[in-house]
Design a protein around this motif. Structure first.
Motif, PDB file in Angstrom:
ATOM      1  N   ALA A 111     -94.399   8.215 -34.451  1.00 50.81           N
ATOM      2  CA  ALA A 111     -93.785   7.947 -33.145  1.00 50.81           C
ATOM      3  C   ALA A 111     -94.117   9.052 -32.143  1.00 50.81           C
ATOM      4  N   ASP A 112     -94.217   8.651 -30.882  1.00 51.25           N
ATOM      5  CA  ASP A 112     -94.474   9.636 -29.836  1.00 51.25           C
ATOM      6  C   ASP A 112     -93.181  10.354 -29.445  1.00 51.25           C
ATOM      7  N   ALA A 113     -93.321  11.343 -28.598  1.00 46.13           N
ATOM      8  CA  ALA A 113     -92.175  12.178 -28.198  1.00 46.13           C
ATOM      9  C   ALA A 113     -91.089  11.362 -27.505  1.00 46.13           C
ATOM     10  N   ASP A 114     -91.486  10.360 -26.735  1.00 48.87           N
ATOM     11  CA  ASP A 114     -90.493   9.540 -26.038  1.00 48.87           C
ATOM     12  C   ASP A 114     -89.656   8.723 -27.025  1.00 48.87           C
ATOM     13  N   ALA A 115     -90.276   8.187 -28.065  1.00 47.69           N
ATOM     14  CA  ALA A 115     -89.534   7.442 -29.086  1.00 47.69           C
ATOM     15  C   ALA A 115     -88.580   8.366 -29.840  1.00 47.69           C
ATOM     16  N   LEU A 116     -89.028   9.584 -30.132  1.00 47.40           N
ATOM     17  CA  LEU A 116     -88.154  10.555 -30.802  1.00 47.40           C
ATOM     18  C   LEU A 116     -86.977  10.912 -29.908  1.00 47.40           C
ATOM     19  N   GLU A 169     -84.935  20.079 -30.619  1.00 47.15           N
ATOM     20  CA  GLU A 169     -85.969  21.120 -30.593  1.00 47.15           C
ATOM     21  C   GLU A 169     -87.335  20.512 -30.275  1.00 47.15           C
ATOM     22  N   ILE A 170     -87.628  19.369 -30.890  1.00 46.52           N
ATOM     23  CA  ILE A 170     -88.902  18.698 -30.607  1.00 46.52           C
ATOM     24  C   ILE A 170     -88.980  18.339 -29.125  1.00 46.52           C
ATOM     25  N   ASN A 171     -87.910  17.810 -28.584  1.00 47.36           N
ATOM     26  CA  ASN A 171     -87.902  17.425 -27.172  1.00 47.36           C
ATOM     27  C   ASN A 171     -88.084  18.645 -26.268  1.00 47.36           C
ATOM     28  N   ASP A 172     -87.354  19.710 -26.558  1.00 43.97           N
ATOM     29  CA  ASP A 172     -87.466  20.924 -25.734  1.00 43.97           C
ATOM     30  C   ASP A 172     -88.895  21.474 -25.751  1.00 43.97           C
ATOM     31  N   ALA A 186     -91.575  21.796 -22.725  1.00 47.36           N
ATOM     32  CA  ALA A 186     -92.180  23.101 -22.411  1.00 47.36           C
ATOM     33  C   ALA A 186     -93.704  22.997 -22.426  1.00 47.36           C
ATOM     34  N   SER A 187     -94.243  22.293 -23.406  1.00 44.99           N
ATOM     35  CA  SER A 187     -95.698  22.120 -23.483  1.00 44.99           C
ATOM     36  C   SER A 187     -96.219  21.354 -22.280  1.00 44.99           C
ATOM     37  N   ARG A 188     -95.516  20.308 -21.903  1.00 44.66           N
ATOM     38  CA  ARG A 188     -95.941  19.538 -20.721  1.00 44.66           C
ATOM     39  C   ARG A 188     -95.930  20.415 -19.467  1.00 44.66           C
ATOM     40  N   TYR A 189     -94.915  21.236 -19.336  1.00 46.26           N
ATOM     41  CA  TYR A 189     -94.822  22.137 -18.182  1.00 46.26           C
ATOM     42  C   TYR A 189     -95.975  23.142 -18.191  1.00 46.26           C
ATOM     43  N   LEU A 190     -96.214  23.733 -19.356  1.00 43.11           N
ATOM     44  CA  LEU A 190     -97.273  24.745 -19.448  1.00 43.11           C
ATOM     45  C   LEU A 190     -98.655  24.154 -19.193  1.00 43.11           C
ATOM     46  N   LEU A 215     -98.700  28.139 -24.739  1.00 47.17           N
ATOM     47  CA  LEU A 215     -98.815  26.701 -24.955  1.00 47.17           C
ATOM     48  C   LEU A 215     -99.131  26.405 -26.419  1.00 47.17           C
ATOM     49  N   HIS A 216    -100.063  27.147 -26.969  1.00 47.81           N
ATOM     50  CA  HIS A 216    -100.425  26.946 -28.381  1.00 47.81           C
ATOM     51  C   HIS A 216     -99.216  27.208 -29.289  1.00 47.81           C
ATOM     52  N   ALA A 217     -98.480  28.273 -29.017  1.00 47.51           N
ATOM     53  CA  ALA A 217     -97.301  28.599 -29.818  1.00 47.51           C
ATOM     54  C   ALA A 217     -96.251  27.485 -29.716  1.00 47.51           C
ATOM     55  N   CYS A 218     -96.041  26.961 -28.517  1.00 53.63           N
ATOM     56  CA  CYS A 218     -95.082  25.855 -28.326  1.00 53.63           C
ATOM     57  C   CYS A 218     -95.508  24.624 -29.116  1.00 53.63           C
ATOM     58  N   GLU A 219     -96.779  24.310 -29.036  1.00 49.20           N
ATOM     59  CA  GLU A 219     -97.274  23.130 -29.732  1.00 49.20           C
ATOM     60  C   GLU A 219     -97.212  23.291 -31.246  1.00 49.20           C
ATOM     61  N   MET A 220     -97.483  24.486 -31.742  1.00 51.03           N
ATOM     62  CA  MET A 220     -97.392  24.744 -33.185  1.00 51.03           C
ATOM     63  C   MET A 220     -95.952  24.619 -33.666  1.00 51.03           C
ATOM     64  N   ARG A 221     -95.007  25.201 -32.902  1.00 55.89           N
ATOM     65  CA  ARG A 221     -93.600  25.118 -33.296  1.00 55.89           C
ATOM     66  C   ARG A 221     -93.100  23.680 -33.190  1.00 55.89           C
ATOM     67  N   ARG A 222     -93.552  22.945 -32.162  1.00 59.38           N
ATOM     68  CA  ARG A 222     -93.172  21.538 -32.010  1.00 59.38           C
ATOM     69  C   ARG A 222     -93.655  20.729 -33.211  1.00 59.38           C
ATOM     70  N   ASP A 223     -94.886  20.964 -33.625  1.00 63.24           N
ATOM     71  CA  ASP A 223     -95.434  20.250 -34.777  1.00 63.24           C
ATOM     72  C   ASP A 223     -94.659  20.586 -36.048  1.00 63.24           C
ATOM     73  N   ALA A 224     -94.275  21.851 -36.195  1.00 58.73           N
ATOM     74  CA  ALA A 224     -93.475  22.251 -37.362  1.00 58.73           C
ATOM     75  C   ALA A 224     -92.102  21.590 -37.320  1.00 58.73           C
ATOM     76  N   ALA A 225     -91.499  21.556 -36.139  1.00 62.40           N
ATOM     77  CA  ALA A 225     -90.187  20.908 -35.993  1.00 62.40           C
ATOM     78  C   ALA A 225     -90.294  19.419 -36.307  1.00 62.40           C
ATOM     79  N   ARG A 226     -91.390  18.808 -35.933  1.00 62.67           N
ATOM     80  CA  ARG A 226     -91.611  17.393 -36.233  1.00 62.67           C
ATOM     81  C   ARG A 226     -91.679  17.179 -37.750  1.00 62.67           C
ATOM     82  N   GLU A 227     -92.393  18.062 -38.439  1.00 64.05           N
ATOM     83  CA  GLU A 227     -92.474  17.962 -39.898  1.00 64.05           C
ATOM     84  C   GLU A 227     -91.092  18.161 -40.539  1.00 64.05           C
TER      85      GLU A 227
END
Length: 155
Positions: free
Chosen positions: A32-37, A79-82, A86-90, A110-122
């Motif tokens: 699912a994409d971020a909007d569905a989550l 956390e995933i949403n936040d 943040a990634s979209r803003y950056l 941006l890379h750090a945000c995306e990595m943490r977002r991916d970890a939160a998704r997992e």
């Protein structure tokens, strides 16, 4: 009076059934994409608040066992949403005319945000696996059916 309690109990069961259905209808697929989550997070929050308000009409296991599971899901989804926001803003920030941040630190952030977002998704997917989903569904169905069984399987 007993009549009022019965009325509250019946209304509560109907209301919880509706909110539970909305919750499971919004349940996201693994990809699912971020909007569905985010939509699922809203339904998770709605279910938690409903349990807070009408939980006294159900066995204590609903608040003791199901409620914390929903809270854990909601936190991870938040956390995933936040981090998504943040990634979209950056990603937009370098295009701003008043950009005062050097590009390299911005890319690193941006890379750090995306990595943490991916970890939160997992982490979310681990909390919302098929087994947990089935157990939560079973627990809530037991409560709605007014059976003697409890949500012990969630512990």
């Amino acid at each position: 009076s007993d009549a009022k309690r019965e009325t509250f109990s019946n209304w509560s069961r109907t209301e919880l059934r509706r909110v539970v259905q909305d919750f499971f209808d919004a349940a996201p697929a693994r990809d699912a994409d971020a909007d569905a989550l985010h939509r699922f997070r809203i339904q998770c929050k709605h279910l938690r608040y409903t349990i807070e308000l009408i939980g006294s009409a159900f066995p204590a296991e609903l608040q003791r066992d199901a409620y914390p599971r929903l809270g854990a899901l909601q936190i991870r989804l938040g956390e995933i949403n936040d981090l998504t926001m943040a990634s979209r803003y950056l990603k937009r920030k370098p295009a701003d005319a008043n950009d005062s941040l050097p590009e390299q630190p911005l890319r690193a952030l941006l890379h750090a945000c995306e990595m943490r977002r991916d970890a939160a998704r997992e982490e979310f997917l681990a909390l919302w696996g098929d087994e947990v989903r089935e157990k939560l569904s079973g627990c809530l169905e037991e409560m709605l059916a007014d059976r003697e069984e409890t949500c012990d399987s969630l512990r």
